[in-house]
Design a protein around this motif. Sequence first.
Motif, short mmCIF file in Angstrom:
data_model
loop_
_atom_site.label_atom_id
_atom_site.label_comp_id
_atom_site.label_asym_id
_atom_site.label_seq_id
_atom_site.Cartn_x
_atom_site.Cartn_y
_atom_site.Cartn_z
N LEU A 6 25.91 19.07 46.60
CA LEU A 6 25.94 20.48 46.21
C LEU A 6 25.59 21.38 47.38
CD1 LEU A 6 24.19 20.25 42.73
CD2 LEU A 6 26.54 21.00 43.13
N THR B 179 28.57 21.64 49.81
CA THR B 179 29.62 22.52 49.28
C THR B 179 29.18 23.98 49.32
OG1 THR B 179 30.42 20.78 47.80
CG2 THR B 179 31.02 23.05 47.26
N THR B 180 27.95 24.24 48.93
CA THR B 180 27.45 25.62 48.88
C THR B 180 27.47 26.26 50.26
OG1 THR B 180 26.04 25.15 46.98
CG2 THR B 180 25.47 27.07 48.31
N ARG C 77 35.80 22.75 38.28
CA ARG C 77 34.86 23.82 37.90
C ARG C 77 35.39 25.18 38.35
NH1 ARG C 77 30.24 21.56 35.94
NH2 ARG C 77 29.75 19.43 36.66
N TYR C 78 35.97 25.23 39.54
CA TYR C 78 36.57 26.47 40.02
C TYR C 78 37.69 26.92 39.08
CZ TYR C 78 34.35 25.68 44.63
OH TYR C 78 33.46 25.51 45.65
N ALA D 23 23.86 26.75 41.72
CA ALA D 23 24.77 25.62 41.59
C ALA D 23 24.05 24.40 41.03
CB ALA D 23 25.39 25.30 42.94
N ARG E 4 34.45 19.52 41.54
CA ARG E 4 34.17 20.87 42.05
C ARG E 4 35.38 21.77 41.85
NH1 ARG E 4 35.52 22.98 46.93
NH2 ARG E 4 36.10 20.91 47.68
N GLU F 170 39.02 16.81 42.29
CA GLU F 170 37.58 16.80 42.43
C GLU F 170 36.95 17.61 41.30
OE1 GLU F 170 36.53 18.26 46.22
OE2 GLU F 170 37.47 16.63 47.33
#
Length: 289
Positions: A276, A279-280, A7-8, A110, A4, A2
């Motif tokens: 977003l 997820t946040t 990005r992590y 984000a 996300r 993913e």
Amino acid sequence: MELRTLRYFVAVAEELHFGRAATRLHMSQPPLSRAIKQLETEVGAALFDRSPAGVTPTAVGVVLLDEARALLERADLVRDRVAAAAGSAALTVGVLGDSSDPGVTRLAAAHSRAHPRVEVRIRETDLTDPTCGLHSGLVDIALTRGPFDETGLAVRELGADPVGALLRDDDPLARRDSLALADLADRRWFVFPPGTDPGWQAYWSGGRPREGPVVRTVQECRQAVLWNGTVGMTLLGHRPGRGLTVVPLTDMPPSRVVAAWSDGDTNPLIRSFVQLATTTYRDLPAASS
């Protein structure tokens, strides 16, 4: 993989430390560590050498870092081009005034990272309109609280917060560890004006008609209690201000944080905002949900 999670990974690889990366991503460290572990499982190799001082990318991690950066840059470009093709380089978000929701700050950061070229316009509304202008077409999406009339809307629940009774410090009930709605049955409550969404009004009135001063904002709610000795409900985690206290209510369902938008709206910026937001709020510390 993913986007996300990538990005992590990039944040950890650049910060060389899980704690610093978590701060940069505006999230707590445990879910970040779990996400990297899952990514390593998917890749089938360790991505970092870990030590008490921090982390360094392995040979596999170095390769993935170059690829991840290129992929994320391409993904950002795709988002912006799609938004431009949709004729929308701006998004109007409705929010309730006087909100101190910690998720909003993280979501703003984000969204800014994901859509640096998209202008976000904020429209605050008072407590008489829980859809924050959505039903009247004044906003593209609302970041708000339920319940309210969902006719024609799509709604995504993001989290929930416990509520309590808002009381003056010198109220005899303020010394209690917890309360039930029955303890407040003979009290005057602050109420919302006629015409307020019935579901919203019913929730914040504890499920029954009430009498008392009419309010429109969070600050007016607090002042109604402070000046008149009335009662009402508020979020348990909110600081009520000097002279006031909040006592947990044991028989009230939590207040739902939701994102809402017009059902069938195909604006890609709305879909991205909802993703977003989901997820946040999922990654917020447990105490906030």
